[in-house]
Design a protein around this motif. Structure first.
Motif, mmCIF file in Angstrom:
data_model
loop_
_atom_site.group_PDB
_atom_site.id
_atom_site.type_symbol
_atom_site.label_atom_id
_atom_site.label_comp_id
_atom_site.label_asym_id
_atom_site.label_seq_id
_atom_site.Cartn_x
_atom_site.Cartn_y
_atom_site.Cartn_z
ATOM 1 N N ALA A 174 -8.850 -5.148 1.503
ATOM 2 C CA ALA A 174 -8.364 -4.266 0.442
ATOM 3 C C ALA A 174 -6.906 -3.901 0.663
ATOM 4 N N GLU A 175 -6.523 -3.731 1.927
ATOM 5 C CA GLU A 175 -5.141 -3.355 2.233
ATOM 6 C C GLU A 175 -4.155 -4.440 1.811
ATOM 7 N N TRP A 178 -4.040 -4.587 -2.084
ATOM 8 C CA TRP A 178 -3.286 -3.462 -2.659
ATOM 9 C C TRP A 178 -1.786 -3.619 -2.403
ATOM 10 N N LYS A 179 -1.415 -4.098 -1.235
ATOM 11 C CA LYS A 179 0.013 -4.271 -0.945
ATOM 12 C C LYS A 179 0.658 -5.215 -1.938
ATOM 13 N N ILE A 181 -0.528 -5.924 -5.047
ATOM 14 C CA ILE A 181 -0.574 -5.285 -6.361
ATOM 15 C C ILE A 181 0.531 -4.246 -6.475
ATOM 16 N N GLU A 182 0.674 -3.433 -5.446
ATOM 17 C CA GLU A 182 1.684 -2.372 -5.435
ATOM 18 C C GLU A 182 3.084 -2.945 -5.653
ATOM 19 N N TRP A 250 0.047 2.042 -12.441
ATOM 20 C CA TRP A 250 -1.350 1.842 -12.062
ATOM 21 C C TRP A 250 -2.281 2.508 -13.075
ATOM 22 N N ASN A 285 -10.387 2.190 -7.822
ATOM 23 C CA ASN A 285 -9.604 2.991 -6.865
ATOM 24 C C ASN A 285 -10.189 2.896 -5.457
ATOM 25 N N CYS A 288 -9.983 -0.822 -3.912
ATOM 26 C CA CYS A 288 -8.625 -1.227 -3.542
ATOM 27 C C CYS A 288 -7.953 -0.248 -2.576
ATOM 28 N N LYS A 289 -8.663 0.829 -2.231
ATOM 29 C CA LYS A 289 -8.120 1.849 -1.321
ATOM 30 C C LYS A 289 -6.750 2.324 -1.800
ATOM 31 N N VAL A 290 -6.748 2.734 -3.056
ATOM 32 C CA VAL A 290 -5.521 3.143 -3.735
ATOM 33 C C VAL A 290 -5.060 4.508 -3.202
ATOM 34 N N CYS A 294 -1.911 7.839 -6.992
ATOM 35 C CA CYS A 294 -2.191 6.814 -8.004
ATOM 36 C C CYS A 294 -3.618 6.931 -8.519
#
Length: 411
Positions: A174-175, A178-179, A181-182, A250, A285, A288-290, A294
């Motif tokens: 997930a990390e 997310w990186k 995506i961010e 987001w 959320n 993805c560990k948002v 966000c």
């Protein structure tokens, strides 16, 4: 020992773009030799070191072999015998597989300069398919360089589709997801990031709730673009045009997830999609560990964006409750981001990108009225504790009632 500048620093210099960070590859040396010179290792399993003075990353030339699934499923081999060409061929795209020596000469064994000139994102070798994270990286590069005319080579698109179909995207942490995506959402064309993932099948694996929006119709009088997925892409594009922060982008990506749950028999209407989508937004959320800011804004925008669109019609009591839900009095910056996200939603419609959105100004002025209610007179009247909270709430409601009446009677 030979040291070369590699990757993004070489690529962006050739494109005439600002170079924000520089990576180096070291050929003909070893970890022990670098340690003697004061280089500090980044990790035990990866031959990357930090320069003792600049802090820039220096990696030993290395080869790699697929040994498992996912982004981390590789065995690395670094030794003085590994050549620069062997190191470069393991990279993702030809435009990232170039090096530059101390005299400024470009070493380009795989056609990176040719693809820069042709504005093509092309994989270096079949080994590209061994790393599922590269699907997201290529989509991110597409989002970054689209304004320069870059597109993805058909053979690279085909490999990305193969990776998506293999199921290996599920092995990414997930990390890591997310990186990517961010970073991608903050590129000039975040909509292209989502589109590229959708077209190769990766979006269904990574964000199935978003993928489900494509093909879902909306009422044409409110959404001339009709397709909900296309609407979301247009909203993201407006976020970039208006330079919105990550939390707003987001929230905009997820704001209409509830429409993916509508029974097709009820299309193109989507009754109560705001509340029905909250479960999906929360699931994305969590998966993805948002980051908290966000995640919270996405839930608020998902539930209340239509409140913003109907702001001029809302009763004073509804406005007061909305401000309470948004935590206006303690977090005015989140209220500002909520209004911004709702405005991007309104602008993300075919042909309506420049239409005025008076609801934003109305909500801001109403918020100023509510926040302007002073607590000191209530304290002077002897209110305290819970009674003070209720008195303050009543005073704010009265102020909003007066504001609304004044707005309705204005010419």
């Amino acid at each position: 020992m030979q040291i070369y500048k590699v990757g993004g620093a070489v690529r962006d210099r050739l494109l005439g773009r600002a170079v924000t960070e520089t990576d180096w590859v070291v050929v003909g040396s070893s970890a022990e030799a670098l340690a003697v010179q004061g280089f500090r290792p980044v990790g035990a399993d990866f031959p990357v070191f930090l320069h003792p003075l600049t802090g820039e990353e220096y990696a030993l030339a290395r080869t790699e072999r697929k040994s498992g699934r996912g982004y981390g499923g590789f065995t690395f081999h670094a030794s003085p015998e590994v050549t620069l060409e062997e190191d470069l061929i393991r990279r993702d795209l030809t435009i990232n597989a170039m090096a530059e020596d101390a005299e400024g000469h470009i070493i380009d064994p795989y056609g990176g300069q040719r693809d820069l000139a042709a504005r093509v994102l092309r994989h270096v070798s079949p080994a590209f398919a061994e790393d599922p994270l590269r699907v997201l990286r290529v989509a991110r590069f597409a989002a970054r360089y689209a304004p320069l005319g870059f597109g993805i080579a058909p053979e690279t698109q085909a490999l990305m589709s193969e990776i998506a179909a293999s199921g290996e995207l599920a092995d990414l942490s997930a990390e890591r997801v997310w990186k990517e995506i961010e970073r991608a959402l903050m590129e000039p064309r975040p909509d292209l990031f989502i589109r590229v993932l959708h077209e190769c099948g990766a979006l269904a694996a990574l964000l199935p709730e978003v993928a489900a929006l494509f093909g879902v119709p909306q009422t044409p009088q409110h959404h001339p673009e009709i397709d909900t997925g296309e609407h979301v892409l247009r909203v993201l594009q407006q976020c970039a045009v208006h330079d919105q922060p990550l939390s707003v982008r987001w929230a905009c990506l997820l704001h209409d997830l509830g429409k993916g749950l509508t029974d097709p028999r009820h299309w193109p209407q989507h009754i109560a999609h705001e509340t029905r989508g909250l479960r999906l937004i929360g699931a994305v959320n969590n998966r993805c560990k948002v980051p908290r800011d966000c995640a919270e804004l996405a839930l608020l925008v998902g539930e209340y964006h239509t409140h913003s669109h109907r702001a001029l019609e809302l009763r004073a009591e509804t406005l007061a409750r909305l401000f309470q839900h948004l935590d206006l009095y303690r977090r005015p910056e989140r209220f500002a981001q909520f209004v911004a996200a709702c405005e991007m939603d309104a602008r993300g419609r075919l042909g309506l990108e420049s239409r005025a959105y008076p609801q934003a100004d109305y909500l801001r002025r109403a918020a100023d009225v509510a926040r302007g209610v002073a607590v000191q007179p209530l304290l002077a009247q002897g209110f305290k504790g819970a009674a003070l909270g209720e008195a303050l709430k009543a005073a704010r409601l009265a102020a909003l009632t007066a504001f609304r009446q004044a707005q309705r009677s204005a010419p």
